[in-house]
Design a protein around this motif. Structure first.
Motif, short mmCIF file in Angstrom:
data_model
loop_
_atom_site.label_atom_id
_atom_site.label_comp_id
_atom_site.label_asym_id
_atom_site.label_seq_id
_atom_site.Cartn_x
_atom_site.Cartn_y
_atom_site.Cartn_z
N UNK A 29 0.87 -1.17 0.00
CA UNK A 29 0.00 0.00 0.00
C UNK A 29 0.91 1.22 0.00
N UNK A 30 0.68 2.10 -0.98
CA UNK A 30 1.45 3.35 -1.11
C UNK A 30 0.49 4.50 -1.32
N UNK A 31 0.55 5.47 -0.44
CA UNK A 31 -0.28 6.66 -0.61
C UNK A 31 -1.76 6.36 -0.71
N UNK A 32 -2.22 5.33 -0.01
CA UNK A 32 -3.64 4.98 -0.03
C UNK A 32 -4.05 4.13 -1.21
N UNK A 33 -3.09 3.69 -2.04
CA UNK A 33 -3.37 2.84 -3.19
C UNK A 33 -2.73 1.47 -3.00
N UNK A 34 -3.35 0.44 -3.58
CA UNK A 34 -2.78 -0.91 -3.59
C UNK A 34 -1.97 -1.05 -4.87
N UNK A 35 -0.72 -1.45 -4.72
CA UNK A 35 0.18 -1.69 -5.84
C UNK A 35 0.63 -3.14 -5.82
N UNK A 36 0.75 -3.74 -7.01
CA UNK A 36 1.32 -5.08 -7.13
C UNK A 36 2.58 -4.99 -7.98
N UNK A 37 3.44 -5.97 -7.82
CA UNK A 37 4.60 -6.11 -8.67
C UNK A 37 4.44 -7.41 -9.43
N UNK A 38 4.43 -7.31 -10.77
CA UNK A 38 4.21 -8.49 -11.59
C UNK A 38 5.17 -8.50 -12.76
N UNK A 39 5.22 -9.64 -13.44
CA UNK A 39 6.04 -9.76 -14.63
C UNK A 39 5.45 -8.92 -15.75
N UNK A 40 6.30 -8.33 -16.55
CA UNK A 40 5.84 -7.58 -17.71
C UNK A 40 6.56 -8.12 -18.93
N UNK A 41 5.92 -7.94 -20.06
CA UNK A 41 6.53 -8.42 -21.32
C UNK A 41 7.55 -7.46 -21.84
#
Length: 111
Positions: free
Chosen positions: A99-111
């Protein structure tokens, strides 16, 4: 390569609830429990099927565990570890989140 992506505001997933997302073809869900957020791939390790009962419903009736809609397996919210059902001892695939600045962030694989 890993990429951080904003999912939603934390308030979009009230404490004690869950919500599913589709990020570039990858189905995931988050659970907001006691002020913490956990994210997993939306795939049961036993049958490789989606976990939810209906949209955004990934928790058992007590909202204490994640429950597979197909066969009722129960998973710990904090770790994704299966404690009951045909996949006991297996785990859901964790997706890194914060959670950053009131937002949910995920880290995922990108192409």
């Amino acid at each position: 390569m890993k990429t951080a992506r904003r999912l939603c505001q934390l308030t979009d997933v009230p404490d004690g609830h869950s919500k599913g997302f589709n990020i570039e073809g990858q189905a995931i869900f988050v659970v907001h429990q006691r002020g913490r957020v956990f994210a997993y791939r939306n795939v049961c390790p036993h049958l490789n099927v989606p976990m939810e009962w209906q949209p955004d419903e990934f928790l058992d009736s007590d909202k204490r565990m994640i429950q597979c809609a197909v066969h009722g397996a129960l998973f710990l919210i904090e770790s994704g570890y299966c404690v009951s059902g045909p996949c006991t001892g297996q785990s859901l695939t964790t997706v890194l989140c914060e959670v950053r600045g009131g937002d949910i962030w995920i880290t995922c694989d990108s192409d």
